[in-house]
Design an enzyme around this catalytic site. Structure first.
Site, PDB file in Angstrom:
ATOM      1  N   ASP A 145       0.822  -1.210   0.000  1.00  0.00           N
ATOM      2  CA  ASP A 145       0.000   0.000   0.000  1.00  0.00           C
ATOM      3  C   ASP A 145       0.858   1.264   0.000  1.00  0.00           C
ATOM      4  O   ASP A 145       2.045   1.219   0.255  1.00  0.00           O
ATOM      5  CB  ASP A 145      -0.897   0.026   1.238  1.00  0.00           C
ATOM      6  CG  ASP A 145      -2.143  -0.812   1.050  1.00  0.00           C
ATOM      7  OD1 ASP A 145      -2.335  -1.335  -0.056  1.00  0.00           O
ATOM      8  OD2 ASP A 145      -2.918  -0.934   2.013  1.00  0.00           O
ATOM      9  N   LYS A 150      -3.990   3.677  -2.785  1.00  0.00           N
ATOM     10  CA  LYS A 150      -4.810   4.704  -3.423  1.00  0.00           C
ATOM     11  C   LYS A 150      -4.008   5.992  -3.439  1.00  0.00           C
ATOM     12  O   LYS A 150      -3.680   6.541  -2.410  1.00  0.00           O
ATOM     13  CB  LYS A 150      -6.111   4.934  -2.636  1.00  0.00           C
ATOM     14  CG  LYS A 150      -7.037   3.773  -2.688  1.00  0.00           C
ATOM     15  CD  LYS A 150      -8.341   4.111  -1.973  1.00  0.00           C
ATOM     16  CE  LYS A 150      -8.984   2.870  -1.423  1.00  0.00           C
ATOM     17  NZ  LYS A 150      -8.618   2.584  -0.026  1.00  0.00           N
ATOM     18  N   MET A 168      -7.300   9.805   9.603  1.00  0.00           N
ATOM     19  CA  MET A 168      -7.949  10.354   8.406  1.00  0.00           C
ATOM     20  C   MET A 168      -8.795  11.590   8.721  1.00  0.00           C
ATOM     21  O   MET A 168      -9.868  11.774   8.158  1.00  0.00           O
ATOM     22  CB  MET A 168      -8.829   9.276   7.736  1.00  0.00           C
ATOM     23  CG  MET A 168      -8.023   8.121   7.200  1.00  0.00           C
ATOM     24  SD  MET A 168      -9.013   6.782   6.530  1.00  0.00           S
ATOM     25  CE  MET A 168      -9.290   5.760   7.973  1.00  0.00           C
TER      26      MET A 168
HETATM   27  N1  SAH Z   1      -3.597   0.769   9.152  1.00  0.00           N
HETATM   28  C1  SAH Z   1      -3.025   2.069   9.380  1.00  0.00           C
HETATM   29  C2  SAH Z   1      -4.044   3.162   9.191  1.00  0.00           C
HETATM   30  C3  SAH Z   1      -4.536   3.307   7.756  1.00  0.00           C
HETATM   31  S1  SAH Z   1      -5.698   4.614   7.567  1.00  0.00           S
HETATM   32  C4  SAH Z   1      -2.418   2.094  10.791  1.00  0.00           C
HETATM   33  O1  SAH Z   1      -2.631   1.162  11.566  1.00  0.00           O
HETATM   34  O2  SAH Z   1      -1.694   3.041  11.096  1.00  0.00           O
HETATM   35  C5  SAH Z   1      -4.672   5.947   7.023  1.00  0.00           C
HETATM   36  C6  SAH Z   1      -4.523   6.992   8.111  1.00  0.00           C
HETATM   37  O3  SAH Z   1      -3.597   6.535   9.087  1.00  0.00           O
HETATM   38  C7  SAH Z   1      -3.962   8.310   7.640  1.00  0.00           C
HETATM   39  O4  SAH Z   1      -4.966   9.139   7.090  1.00  0.00           O
HETATM   40  C8  SAH Z   1      -3.440   8.885   8.937  1.00  0.00           C
HETATM   41  O5  SAH Z   1      -4.473   9.423   9.735  1.00  0.00           O
HETATM   42  C9  SAH Z   1      -2.916   7.644   9.630  1.00  0.00           C
HETATM   43  N2  SAH Z   1      -1.477   7.436   9.445  1.00  0.00           N
HETATM   44  C10 SAH Z   1      -0.879   6.401   8.831  1.00  0.00           C
HETATM   45  N3  SAH Z   1       0.467   6.488   8.913  1.00  0.00           N
HETATM   46  C11 SAH Z   1       0.724   7.622   9.612  1.00  0.00           C
HETATM   47  C12 SAH Z   1       1.907   8.263  10.081  1.00  0.00           C
HETATM   48  N4  SAH Z   1       3.129   7.778   9.820  1.00  0.00           N
HETATM   49  N5  SAH Z   1       1.781   9.408  10.806  1.00  0.00           N
HETATM   50  C13 SAH Z   1       0.581   9.921  11.087  1.00  0.00           C
HETATM   51  N6  SAH Z   1      -0.562   9.357  10.684  1.00  0.00           N
HETATM   52  C14 SAH Z   1      -0.508   8.225   9.970  1.00  0.00           C
END
Ligand code: SAH
Length: 258
Positions: free
Chosen positions: A34, A56, A170
């Protein structure tokens, strides 16, 4: 019959990958990854591994979710070991649950390898513990984009009066609305808020404020970012341990002007 590993790649810093996740990457014939997976992690794969990008991203072609599901099933049926790499944890807002369901529907053997989710890791790298005996004994991982059937108003009312710490995924685009609804439904306007962009990576940026001030301070913060709401954010003043680029720039500026 092959097998699928649904693996959490962690939040950004490649060293936060688990050993089990690393093994699944090394053993993969095919890796489906992803957008939020740090590309440095892909370098651990064997030279013969094939890669497919499934994220995406508005500027690049990306597979729709159904195509990703079909591809996992087809590859496993051909006898391949497939590693499905997702940012953070696969079961936290990552549609990993839907992918596991699909594999179960087709009787494809699979394993889930949890990863460190950004909702814990980004605050940790910003010096914010999501719980603390003095400030918060409960935390909710929530998304600003939900399909639960509640109206926005009901959803944020329920969270305003729920757990002390909120980690919102998000949510950057909806920040003004989130702050406004939390205040409307009873959270104090002085409740501390932090935004952490690209948490745990070299590009990490953190901004702090309160429910009434964070919006005006948030212009430099883009996706991906976690919003942390609650008194635990105060802890950053004392235990901010990770040096962000902005801190480094400030330090070299103050050294050069001495
Ligand atoms: N499965 C992922 C989340 C996916 S949804 C997890 O467990 O982290 C995608 C959202 O995750 C983004 O919009 C943001 O809000 C958050 N996100 C993912 N990686 C991030 C990072 N390194 N720093 C801050 N927010 C992050």
């Amino acid at each position: 019959m092959g097998k699928v590993f649904l693996v959490g790649a962690g939040p950004g810093d490649p060293d936060l990958l688990t050993i089990k996740g690393l093994k699944a990457i090394k053993e993969a014939d095919v890796i489906l990854y992803d957008r939020l997976v740090n590309k440095k992690i892909l370098e651990f794969a064997s030279p013969s591994t094939k890669f497919f990008y499934c994220g995406k991203d508005p500027n690049r072609y990306a597979l729709p979710q159904e195509e990703t599901n079909k591809m996992m099933v087809a590859l496993a049926k051909k006898g391949h070991t497939v590693t499905r790499l997702k940012g953070g944890d696969p079961f936290v807002f990552g549609r990993g649950g839907e992918e596991a369901e699909e594999l179960a529907n087709y009787n494809i053997p699979f394993e889930v390898v949890p990863g460190i989710t950004s909702g814990i890791a980004a605050p940790a790298y910003a010096g914010i513990p999501v719980t603390h005996r003095d400030f918060s004994s409960s935390v909710a991982f929530v998304t600003a984009v939900n399909k639960t059937g509640m109206t926005k108003e009901q959803y944020w009312e329920h969270l305003a009066n729920g757990p002390e710490t909120l980690c919102v995924y998000m949510g950057v685009k909806r920040l003004p609305e989130i702050c406004q609804l939390l205040i409307k439904h009873g959270r104090s306007i002085d409740t501390p808020v932090a935004l952490v962009h690209m948490g745990t990576s070299e590009q990490q940026i953190t901004v702090t404020g309160t429910l009434s001030t964070i919006v005006e301070k948030s212009h430099q913060i883009k996706n991906p970012a976690i919003i942390i709401v609650g008194d635990v954010v105060h802890m950053r003043e004392k235990i901010n341990w990770f040096r962000e680029q902005a801190d480094q720039a400030e330090m070299s500026l103050s050294l050069s002007t001495k």
